[in-house]
Design a protein around this motif. Structure first.
Motif, mmCIF file in Angstrom:
data_model
loop_
_atom_site.group_PDB
_atom_site.id
_atom_site.type_symbol
_atom_site.label_atom_id
_atom_site.label_comp_id
_atom_site.label_asym_id
_atom_site.label_seq_id
_atom_site.Cartn_x
_atom_site.Cartn_y
_atom_site.Cartn_z
ATOM 1 N N LYS A 1 0.127 5.905 -8.083
ATOM 2 C CA LYS A 1 -1.229 6.284 -7.671
ATOM 3 C C LYS A 1 -1.922 7.070 -8.774
ATOM 4 O O LYS A 1 -3.082 6.807 -9.110
ATOM 5 C CB LYS A 1 -1.172 7.117 -6.393
ATOM 6 C CG LYS A 1 -2.537 7.573 -5.891
ATOM 7 C CD LYS A 1 -2.405 8.407 -4.629
ATOM 8 C CE LYS A 1 -3.763 8.876 -4.121
ATOM 9 N NZ LYS A 1 -3.624 9.681 -2.879
ATOM 10 N N ARG A 2 -1.209 8.034 -9.370
ATOM 11 C CA ARG A 2 -1.796 8.849 -10.433
ATOM 12 C C ARG A 2 -2.098 8.014 -11.677
ATOM 13 O O ARG A 2 -3.099 8.230 -12.353
ATOM 14 C CB ARG A 2 -0.863 10.012 -10.779
ATOM 15 C CG ARG A 2 -0.690 11.009 -9.653
ATOM 16 C CD ARG A 2 -0.151 12.335 -10.166
ATOM 17 N NE ARG A 2 1.175 12.202 -10.744
ATOM 18 C CZ ARG A 2 2.302 12.339 -10.053
ATOM 19 N NH1 ARG A 2 2.259 12.571 -8.746
ATOM 20 N NH2 ARG A 2 3.472 12.231 -10.647
ATOM 21 N N SER B 1 0.813 -1.217 0.000
ATOM 22 C CA SER B 1 0.000 0.000 0.000
ATOM 23 C C SER B 1 0.846 1.266 0.000
ATOM 24 O O SER B 1 0.503 2.259 -0.646
ATOM 25 C CB SER B 1 -0.950 0.004 1.202
ATOM 26 O OG SER B 1 -0.212 -0.042 2.417
ATOM 27 N N CYS B 2 1.979 1.247 0.700
ATOM 28 C CA CYS B 2 2.814 2.443 0.795
ATOM 29 C C CYS B 2 3.427 2.822 -0.542
ATOM 30 O O CYS B 2 3.799 3.980 -0.764
ATOM 31 C CB CYS B 2 3.913 2.258 1.838
ATOM 32 S SG CYS B 2 5.051 0.907 1.485
ATOM 33 N N GLN C 1 -2.976 4.920 -11.750
ATOM 34 C CA GLN C 1 -4.204 4.166 -11.484
ATOM 35 C C GLN C 1 -5.427 5.062 -11.596
ATOM 36 O O GLN C 1 -6.460 4.669 -12.143
ATOM 37 C CB GLN C 1 -4.126 3.515 -10.107
ATOM 38 C CG GLN C 1 -3.074 2.418 -10.007
ATOM 39 C CD GLN C 1 -2.962 1.838 -8.607
ATOM 40 O OE1 GLN C 1 -3.679 0.900 -8.263
ATOM 41 N NE2 GLN C 1 -2.076 2.399 -7.797
ATOM 42 N N LYS C 2 -5.329 6.297 -11.085
ATOM 43 C CA LYS C 2 -6.447 7.231 -11.167
ATOM 44 C C LYS C 2 -6.771 7.590 -12.611
ATOM 45 O O LYS C 2 -7.928 7.795 -12.976
ATOM 46 C CB LYS C 2 -6.137 8.498 -10.368
ATOM 47 C CG LYS C 2 -6.297 8.336 -8.858
ATOM 48 C CD LYS C 2 -6.222 9.677 -8.163
ATOM 49 C CE LYS C 2 -6.565 9.542 -6.690
ATOM 50 N NZ LYS C 2 -6.544 10.863 -5.998
ATOM 51 N N LEU D 1 1.985 1.550 -3.809
ATOM 52 C CA LEU D 1 0.946 1.630 -4.833
ATOM 53 C C LEU D 1 0.000 2.807 -4.640
ATOM 54 O O LEU D 1 -0.666 3.234 -5.586
ATOM 55 C CB LEU D 1 0.141 0.326 -4.857
ATOM 56 C CG LEU D 1 0.944 -0.956 -5.092
ATOM 57 C CD1 LEU D 1 -0.001 -2.148 -5.180
ATOM 58 C CD2 LEU D 1 1.799 -0.860 -6.343
ATOM 59 N N ASP D 2 -0.063 3.345 -3.426
ATOM 60 C CA ASP D 2 -0.992 4.440 -3.130
ATOM 61 C C ASP D 2 -0.317 5.795 -3.073
ATOM 62 O O ASP D 2 -0.836 6.736 -2.470
ATOM 63 C CB ASP D 2 -1.719 4.170 -1.800
ATOM 64 C CG ASP D 2 -2.576 2.920 -1.855
ATOM 65 O OD1 ASP D 2 -2.946 2.511 -2.977
ATOM 66 O OD2 ASP D 2 -2.869 2.339 -0.794
ATOM 67 N N GLU D 3 0.853 5.905 -3.686
ATOM 68 C CA GLU D 3 1.577 7.174 -3.657
ATOM 69 C C GLU D 3 2.120 7.529 -5.039
ATOM 70 O O GLU D 3 2.276 6.676 -5.907
ATOM 71 C CB GLU D 3 2.763 7.095 -2.670
ATOM 72 C CG GLU D 3 2.386 6.851 -1.216
ATOM 73 C CD GLU D 3 1.683 8.018 -0.564
ATOM 74 O OE1 GLU D 3 1.753 9.144 -1.113
ATOM 75 O OE2 GLU D 3 1.051 7.817 0.486
ATOM 76 N N LYS E 1 -4.229 -0.995 -13.819
ATOM 77 C CA LYS E 1 -4.982 -1.538 -12.693
ATOM 78 C C LYS E 1 -4.073 -2.522 -11.980
ATOM 79 O O LYS E 1 -3.500 -3.409 -12.617
ATOM 80 C CB LYS E 1 -6.259 -2.249 -13.169
ATOM 81 C CG LYS E 1 -7.288 -1.312 -13.787
ATOM 82 C CD LYS E 1 -8.538 -2.075 -14.201
ATOM 83 C CE LYS E 1 -9.583 -1.137 -14.790
ATOM 84 N NZ LYS E 1 -10.803 -1.877 -15.197
#
Length: 229
Positions: free
Chosen positions: A23-24, A14-15, A26-27, A17-19, A32
């Motif tokens: 992160k951008r 998470s640290c 994926q958005k 993939l969510d940064e 995916k």
């Protein structure tokens, strides 16, 4: 692109993939990424994924069955061909060229090894290739998987804002990146090279090329040898 990661430590991701860029990406819908807990694919009530090696020896080995079950379940879900990569020390060393190659894949499945190794049948009958990120020992394949994902995702068209930035990064064309400077033009007693302030783009391009060659020759002469092969 879709990337599926099989691991016994899903919380580690998470640290990363969510940064930042991942992160951008994926958005934006450019990639995916799904992280699967290998223990969810076991058949026993204790969710065991390892066992003692036949013939004796120290440590435990990851079992083949849960890994096969995980990969087969993912393939069934995506209903498309996917390249299966085992992250392990025995694999070929990961390079920028390999990252560029993988960035063109539609689906990737990454298997994170752990313990003292993995049942050989995963290598023989499941993995399409094995990748290592270097000649040193890590606890498992989770960190290598993160490195691979970061390196590959940023090469997907449309992920980075500046389309030209990829062309001038270290290791592109087997050269290290040239020195770069920003404001102020003079910091303490150290000025920026005059050529960069000249506004002459041809001179600047020639200087950068010269500096990239010089730096590569000094620090990574092996890269120059590769480019000549």
């Amino acid at each position: 692109m879709r990337i599926d990661i099989i691991t016994i430590f899903p919380e580690m991701f998470s640290c990363v993939l969510d940064e930042s860029i991942i992160k951008r990406a994926q958005k934006k819908g450019k990639v995916k990424i799904f992280v699967h807990d290998l223990r969810d694919y076991t058949l026993d009530k204790h969710h065991k994924v390892d066992d003692r090696p036949f013939g004796g020896g120290s440590g435990m080995l990851m079992q083949a069955e849960p890994i096969f079950r995980a990969v087969e379940a993912i393939r069934k879900k995506i209903k498309a061909k996917a390249k299966v990569i085992l992250l392990c020390p025995q694999g070929k060393t990961f390079t920028q060229n390999k990252a560029r190659e993988l960035s063109g894949c539609r689906n990737l499945i990454l298997i994170c090894g752990h313990y003292e190794g993995i049942d050989e049948r995963v290598r023989q009958y499941l993995a399409d290739e094995e990748i290592s990120i270097g000649d040193y020992v890590l606890t498992g394949g989770e960190l290598p998987a993160m490195v691979l994902v970061d390196s590959v995702v940023r090469l997907i068209p449309g992920v980075l804002g500046d389309k030209n930035s990829l062309n001038f990064e270290s290791l592109e064309g087997n050269l290290l990146e040239y020195p770069q400077y920003t404001r102020p033009a003079k910091f303490r007693k150290w000025p920026v090279p005059e050529v960069l302030l000249s506004g002459d783009h041809n001179r600047i391009a020639a200087w950068r090329r010269q500096q990239a060659l010089k730096r590569t020759k000094e620090r990574r002469p092996d890269l120059l040898k590769k480019s000549k092969q």
